[in-house]
Write a protein that holds these residues in place. Structure first.
Motif, PDB file in Angstrom:
ATOM      1  N   HIS A   1      53.131  40.138  47.075  1.00  0.00           N
ATOM      2  CA  HIS A   1      53.825  40.832  45.984  1.00  0.00           C
ATOM      3  C   HIS A   1      54.273  42.233  46.397  1.00  0.00           C
ATOM      4  CE1 HIS A   1      53.415  37.587  43.285  1.00  0.00           C
ATOM      5  NE2 HIS A   1      52.208  37.412  43.775  1.00  0.00           N
TER       6      HIS A   1
ATOM      7  N   SER B   1      39.400  43.974  48.247  1.00  0.00           N
ATOM      8  CA  SER B   1      38.651  43.617  49.460  1.00  0.00           C
ATOM      9  C   SER B   1      39.531  43.724  50.695  1.00  0.00           C
ATOM     10  CB  SER B   1      38.074  42.206  49.343  1.00  0.00           C
ATOM     11  OG  SER B   1      39.104  41.254  49.304  1.00  0.00           O
TER      12      SER B   1
ATOM     13  N   THR C   1      36.092  37.949  46.646  1.00  0.00           N
ATOM     14  CA  THR C   1      35.321  37.175  45.673  1.00  0.00           C
ATOM     15  C   THR C   1      34.614  35.961  46.282  1.00  0.00           C
ATOM     16  OG1 THR C   1      37.011  37.837  44.098  1.00  0.00           O
ATOM     17  CG2 THR C   1      35.546  36.079  43.414  1.00  0.00           C
TER      18      THR C   1
ATOM     19  N   GLY D   1      46.025  43.158  43.585  1.00  0.00           N
ATOM     20  CA  GLY D   1      45.606  41.767  43.329  1.00  0.00           C
ATOM     21  C   GLY D   1      45.157  41.570  41.890  1.00  0.00           C
ATOM     22  N   LEU D   2      43.953  41.058  41.706  1.00  0.00           N
ATOM     23  CA  LEU D   2      43.407  40.831  40.354  1.00  0.00           C
ATOM     24  C   LEU D   2      43.194  42.142  39.617  1.00  0.00           C
ATOM     25  CD1 LEU D   2      40.742  38.067  41.072  1.00  0.00           C
ATOM     26  CD2 LEU D   2      42.692  37.830  39.543  1.00  0.00           C
ATOM     27  N   ASN D   3      43.159  43.218  40.352  1.00  0.00           N
ATOM     28  CA  ASN D   3      43.004  44.538  39.735  1.00  0.00           C
ATOM     29  C   ASN D   3      44.234  45.372  40.005  1.00  0.00           C
ATOM     30  OD1 ASN D   3      39.584  44.605  39.679  1.00  0.00           O
ATOM     31  ND2 ASN D   3      40.799  45.591  38.098  1.00  0.00           N
TER      32      ASN D   3
ATOM     33  N   ALA E   1      42.586  35.790  50.055  1.00  0.00           N
ATOM     34  CA  ALA E   1      43.362  34.920  49.159  1.00  0.00           C
ATOM     35  C   ALA E   1      42.462  33.963  48.386  1.00  0.00           C
ATOM     36  CB  ALA E   1      44.377  34.122  49.965  1.00  0.00           C
TER      37      ALA E   1
ATOM     38  N   ILE F   1      45.009  39.137  54.917  1.00  0.00           N
ATOM     39  CA  ILE F   1      45.863  38.526  53.891  1.00  0.00           C
ATOM     40  C   ILE F   1      45.434  39.070  52.532  1.00  0.00           C
ATOM     41  CG2 ILE F   1      46.674  36.376  52.836  1.00  0.00           C
ATOM     42  CD1 ILE F   1      45.942  34.914  55.417  1.00  0.00           C
TER      43      ILE F   1
ATOM     44  N   ILE G   1      48.001  34.903  35.989  1.00  0.00           N
ATOM     45  CA  ILE G   1      47.062  35.211  37.086  1.00  0.00           C
ATOM     46  C   ILE G   1      47.458  34.410  38.329  1.00  0.00           C
ATOM     47  CG2 ILE G   1      44.621  35.151  37.812  1.00  0.00           C
ATOM     48  CD1 ILE G   1      43.858  35.448  34.847  1.00  0.00           C
TER      49      ILE G   1
ATOM     50  N   ALA H   1      46.488  42.461  49.571  1.00  0.00           N
ATOM     51  CA  ALA H   1      46.229  43.897  49.356  1.00  0.00           C
ATOM     52  C   ALA H   1      45.490  44.118  48.053  1.00  0.00           C
ATOM     53  CB  ALA H   1      47.545  44.671  49.384  1.00  0.00           C
TER      54      ALA H   1
ATOM     55  N   GLY I   1      33.482  41.672  41.451  1.00  0.00           N
ATOM     56  CA  GLY I   1      34.025  42.858  40.791  1.00  0.00           C
ATOM     57  C   GLY I   1      34.698  43.788  41.798  1.00  0.00           C
ATOM     58  N   ILE I   2      35.072  44.962  41.318  1.00  0.00           N
ATOM     59  CA  ILE I   2      35.836  45.898  42.137  1.00  0.00           C
ATOM     60  C   ILE I   2      34.973  46.443  43.275  1.00  0.00           C
ATOM     61  CG2 ILE I   2      37.035  48.119  42.084  1.00  0.00           C
ATOM     62  CD1 ILE I   2      37.652  47.465  39.104  1.00  0.00           C
TER      63      ILE I   2
ATOM     64  N   GLY J   1      54.448  37.153  52.099  1.00  0.00           N
ATOM     65  CA  GLY J   1      53.500  36.075  51.827  1.00  0.00           C
ATOM     66  C   GLY J   1      53.237  35.262  53.079  1.00  0.00           C
TER      67      GLY J   1
ATOM     68  N   LEU K   1      41.137  45.687  35.021  1.00  0.00           N
ATOM     69  CA  LEU K   1      40.024  46.607  34.796  1.00  0.00           C
ATOM     70  C   LEU K   1      39.529  46.664  33.353  1.00  0.00           C
ATOM     71  CD1 LEU K   1      38.281  48.929  36.192  1.00  0.00           C
ATOM     72  CD2 LEU K   1      39.876  50.466  35.075  1.00  0.00           C
TER      73      LEU K   1
HETATM   74  C1  LIG Z   1      41.127  39.764  33.428  1.00  0.00           C
HETATM   75  C2  LIG Z   1      40.248  40.314  34.519  1.00  0.00           C
HETATM   76  C3  LIG Z   1      39.342  41.306  34.214  1.00  0.00           C
HETATM   77  C4  LIG Z   1      38.513  41.836  35.228  1.00  0.00           C
HETATM   78  N1  LIG Z   1      37.687  42.854  34.903  1.00  0.00           N
HETATM   79  C5  LIG Z   1      36.969  43.453  35.861  1.00  0.00           C
HETATM   80  C6  LIG Z   1      36.204  44.591  35.558  1.00  0.00           C
HETATM   81  O1  LIG Z   1      36.203  45.077  34.442  1.00  0.00           O
HETATM   82  N2  LIG Z   1      35.443  45.148  36.520  1.00  0.00           N
HETATM   83  C7  LIG Z   1      35.417  44.625  37.786  1.00  0.00           C
HETATM   84  O2  LIG Z   1      34.705  45.189  38.634  1.00  0.00           O
HETATM   85  N3  LIG Z   1      36.148  43.537  38.115  1.00  0.00           N
HETATM   86  C8  LIG Z   1      36.927  42.946  37.182  1.00  0.00           C
HETATM   87  N4  LIG Z   1      37.688  41.860  37.486  1.00  0.00           N
HETATM   88  C9  LIG Z   1      37.472  41.220  38.795  1.00  0.00           C
HETATM   89  C10 LIG Z   1      38.120  41.960  39.922  1.00  0.00           C
HETATM   90  O3  LIG Z   1      39.452  42.199  39.570  1.00  0.00           O
HETATM   91  C11 LIG Z   1      38.040  41.116  41.194  1.00  0.00           C
HETATM   92  O4  LIG Z   1      36.706  40.726  41.427  1.00  0.00           O
HETATM   93  C12 LIG Z   1      38.515  41.826  42.442  1.00  0.00           C
HETATM   94  O5  LIG Z   1      39.650  42.598  42.173  1.00  0.00           O
HETATM   95  C13 LIG Z   1      38.801  40.777  43.513  1.00  0.00           C
HETATM   96  O6  LIG Z   1      39.411  41.376  44.621  1.00  0.00           O
HETATM   97  P1  LIG Z   1      39.782  40.542  45.913  1.00  0.00           P
HETATM   98  O7  LIG Z   1      40.285  41.508  46.889  1.00  0.00           O
HETATM   99  O8  LIG Z   1      38.631  39.689  46.301  1.00  0.00           O
HETATM  100  O9  LIG Z   1      40.907  39.496  45.499  1.00  0.00           O
HETATM  101  P2  LIG Z   1      42.313  39.649  44.794  1.00  0.00           P
HETATM  102  O10 LIG Z   1      42.335  40.815  43.900  1.00  0.00           O
HETATM  103  O11 LIG Z   1      42.609  38.332  44.201  1.00  0.00           O
HETATM  104  O12 LIG Z   1      43.329  39.936  45.992  1.00  0.00           O
HETATM  105  C14 LIG Z   1      43.936  38.933  46.748  1.00  0.00           C
HETATM  106  C15 LIG Z   1      45.328  39.387  47.143  1.00  0.00           C
HETATM  107  O13 LIG Z   1      45.846  38.471  48.089  1.00  0.00           O
HETATM  108  C16 LIG Z   1      47.220  38.252  47.820  1.00  0.00           C
HETATM  109  N5  LIG Z   1      47.573  36.947  48.385  1.00  0.00           N
HETATM  110  C17 LIG Z   1      47.074  35.734  48.021  1.00  0.00           C
HETATM  111  N6  LIG Z   1      47.611  34.764  48.774  1.00  0.00           N
HETATM  112  C18 LIG Z   1      48.453  35.369  49.647  1.00  0.00           C
HETATM  113  C19 LIG Z   1      49.284  34.891  50.698  1.00  0.00           C
HETATM  114  N7  LIG Z   1      49.336  33.595  51.005  1.00  0.00           N
HETATM  115  N8  LIG Z   1      50.026  35.787  51.398  1.00  0.00           N
HETATM  116  C20 LIG Z   1      49.957  37.132  51.110  1.00  0.00           C
HETATM  117  N9  LIG Z   1      49.196  37.622  50.113  1.00  0.00           N
HETATM  118  C21 LIG Z   1      48.441  36.754  49.397  1.00  0.00           C
HETATM  119  C22 LIG Z   1      47.310  38.296  46.313  1.00  0.00           C
HETATM  120  O14 LIG Z   1      48.649  38.557  45.883  1.00  0.00           O
HETATM  121  C23 LIG Z   1      46.328  39.430  45.988  1.00  0.00           C
HETATM  122  O15 LIG Z   1      46.976  40.672  45.976  1.00  0.00           O
HETATM  123  C24 LIG Z   1      38.565  41.325  36.542  1.00  0.00           C
HETATM  124  C25 LIG Z   1      39.491  40.333  36.845  1.00  0.00           C
HETATM  125  C26 LIG Z   1      40.344  39.841  35.857  1.00  0.00           C
HETATM  126  C27 LIG Z   1      41.396  38.840  36.226  1.00  0.00           C
END
Ligand SMILES: Cc1cc2nc3c(=O)[nH]c(=O)nc-3n(C[C@H](O)[C@H](O)[C@H](O)COP(=O)(O)OP(=O)(O)OC[C@H]3O[C@@H](n4cnc5c(N)ncnc54)[C@H](O)[C@@H]3O)c2cc1C
Length: 468
Positions: A34, A13, A432, A39-41, A258, A8, A399, A10, A438-439, A227, A55
């Motif tokens: 989406h 992670s 997370t 996601g957050l990046n 998620a 769940i 967000i 893209a 982070g990335i 979703g 980023l």
């Molecule tokens: C403003 C900001 C600045 C940042 N700056 C940095 C930085 O400079 N350097 C750094 O290393 N990190 C930074 N980060 C943190 C970094 O973006 C995150 O730690 C990392 O991208 C998290 O990735 P993730 O895969 O865990 O989660 P997410 O990126 O949150 O991915 C989760 C995905 O799951 C999808 N999803 C959720 N629920 C569902 C569902 N029910 N069905 C289908 N899809 C779903 C979402 O749409 C999303 O695409 C920043 C974050 C923010 C918001």
């Protein structure tokens, strides 16, 4: 079964987990609500300009082939060459508090020199803190998860130095108010100070595009606009996913990026309020005709606080402008300089307060809060408003809308699960809320959880005498 694994999300992670699974010959599908990955990046285009969502800097920078480093490990597992990221290091970054400023680069000796210059009486204590960080081993049972404030406060005695060190750590990864778990402090201290900061040429698109390319090459499937509205438990195991359009998919193992709260809720579980993350931000992105160096700003990242003690907590009002992070993407080395100047400013925000606003109030508040935050920085440090030609702003509601994170929480739940176990068999947490930040941390988490919960057990079964 439709797939050996369904992931769940893209984001970083989810994509990393899916690449590992696909590369090991198992069937995998990534479901993303989406129409854009990251996601957050993620990234978007507005009025012909390309924007990154999250980023500021890629933490964990190490040169290619540095043994044992998270970046080296994760790139090797994903078969991505370091050169492909085209990382440009920061010249320097800074931590600015009233009356004091510490700069740091990717050479740790520089930071040690700065501590000695500004806090000479803390030189030995700082060395002891660094030694504690270097020798710390992460334990999955979370036993070591004491307060970082308490641990750091036992080692350092200067209150200002404690605040100045905590400021970047809290802003780059703490899901707790005013503090961070000691294990997370160690992860973040290593990734920011002992390793370092860099930026991929072209921004976050470069990383996301590389991940998508690897996933497709390995045979993984990625479905946008898909979703997940419910995770169904069958025979005590999470194995059915109900999509927004009613389609139902079956999976051997479900990996969810998620978030912990969000994933448990999808499976119909309650989450106690204290385990729900609430820390979130407002960020403005100002585009300028010229690079920030033209008006004398050379730092790539500036962590600032206008008071002696940082208030890293949910503000009572829409935002809190007393501390924050300024990011200047132009100030990372690059063979291909950015076309325009850019300044990003991130400050703490209150999701509930934003959520309550009417549409008209919200639009107005975005403009006013961004202006208020930039004016505060202008009064204390420097002013980029006269150079600005375009500005975009995102809020906790943005967000929430684009990532699904409850309350727009950027660093997820204060309760992490280092093993990835969600408490529901068949449902694994990655990203997370697994505990890496982070990335690079998110990609590392995806890889580690895929290896641990699916690939290693699968290989064990495949090579056991019984299955031969
Ligand atoms: C403003 C900001 C600045 C940042 N700056 C940095 C930085 O400079 N350097 C750094 O290393 N990190 C930074 N980060 C943190 C970094 O973006 C995150 O730690 C990392 O991208 C998290 O990735 P993730 O895969 O865990 O989660 P997410 O990126 O949150 O991915 C989760 C995905 O799951 C999808 N999803 C959720 N629920 C569902 C569902 N029910 N069905 C289908 N899809 C779903 C979402 O749409 C999303 O695409 C920043 C974050 C923010 C918001």
């Amino acid at each position: 079964m439709d797939y050996d694994a369904i992931v769940i999300g893209a984001g970083m992670s989810g994509l990393a987990a899916a690449i590992r699974i696909a590369m090991s010959g198992l069937s995998v599908c990534v479901l993303e609500r989406h129409n854009v990955p990251g996601g957050l990046n993620s990234y978007y285009t507005q009025e012909g300009r390309a924007f990154d969502v999250g980023l500021h800097a890629l933490t964990n920078f190490v040169p290619a082939r540095t043994l044992g480093a998270p970046l080296t490990k994760v790139l090797r597992q994903l078969r991505i060459r370091h050169e492909e990221l085209r990382l440009g290091e920061h010249e320097f970054s800074e931590i600015v508090f009233p009356g004091e400023r510490l700069t740091f680069t990717n050479e740790f000796e520089h930071f040690e020199g700065e501590i000695e210059r500004v806090f000479p009486h803390q030189r030995d204590a700082f060395a002891a803190l660094v030694n504690r960080v270097r020798t710390f081993e992460l334990r999955e049972d979370g036993v070591e998860d004491q307060s970082a404030r308490a641990v750091v406060g036992e080692i350092l005695s200067d209150p200002l130095l404690i605040e100045m060190i905590l400021c970047p750590i809290l802003y780059y990864g703490s899901a707790r108010e005013d503090d961070v778990a000691w294990s997370q402090f160690v992860v973040l201290f290593r990734s920011i100070f002992l390793e370092g900061l860099s930026r991929p040429e072209g921004g976050v698109r470069r990383i996301v595009n590389l991940l998508i390319k690897r996933l497709k090459a390995a045979g993984g499937e990625l479905r946008y606009g898909s979703g997940v509205r419910r995770i169904r438990i069958e025979n005590g195991r999470a194995q059915l996913l109900e999509l927004d359009d009613g389609e139902v998919l079956r999976s051997g193992t479900i990996f969810s990026s998620a978030g912990r709260t969000e994933s448990l809720r999808l499976a119909g579980r309650e989450v106690p309020p204290e385990e729900i993350g609430r820390l979130t931000f407002l960020e403005s992105i100002s585009m300028m005709k010229d690079a920030p160096a033209s008006f004398g700003h050379g730092a790539a990242t500036s962590f600032f606080c206008t008071e002696e003690r940082i208030a890293y907590r949910i503000p009572q009002r829409l935002i809190d402008v007393r501390s924050g992070v300024i990011s200047a993407p132009n100030n990372f080395r690059s063979k291909k300089p950015l076309k325009e100047g850019c300044m990003r400013l991130t400050v703490l925000a209150n999701y509930e307060a934003w959520h309550k606003l009417s549409k008209e109030e919200y639009v107005q508040a975005k403009i006013e809060c961004a202006e208020q935050a930039i004016a505060k920085v202008a009064a204390c440090f420097f002013d980029w408003r006269p150079h600005t030609v375009y500005r975009d702003v995102f809020t906790p509601c943005t967000i929430r809308r684009f990532t699904g994170h409850v309350g727009g929480a950027v660093y997820g739940s204060p309760k992490k699960s280092l093993t990835g176990e969600s408490g529901i068999p068949g449902l694994v947490l990655c990203g997370t809320d697994q505990g890496y930040l982070g990335i690079v941390g998110a990609m590392f988490s995806g890889v580690a959880m895929a290896n641990r919960h699916l690939i290693a057990p699968h290989q064990k079964t495949a090579t056991s005498p019984r299955s031969a």
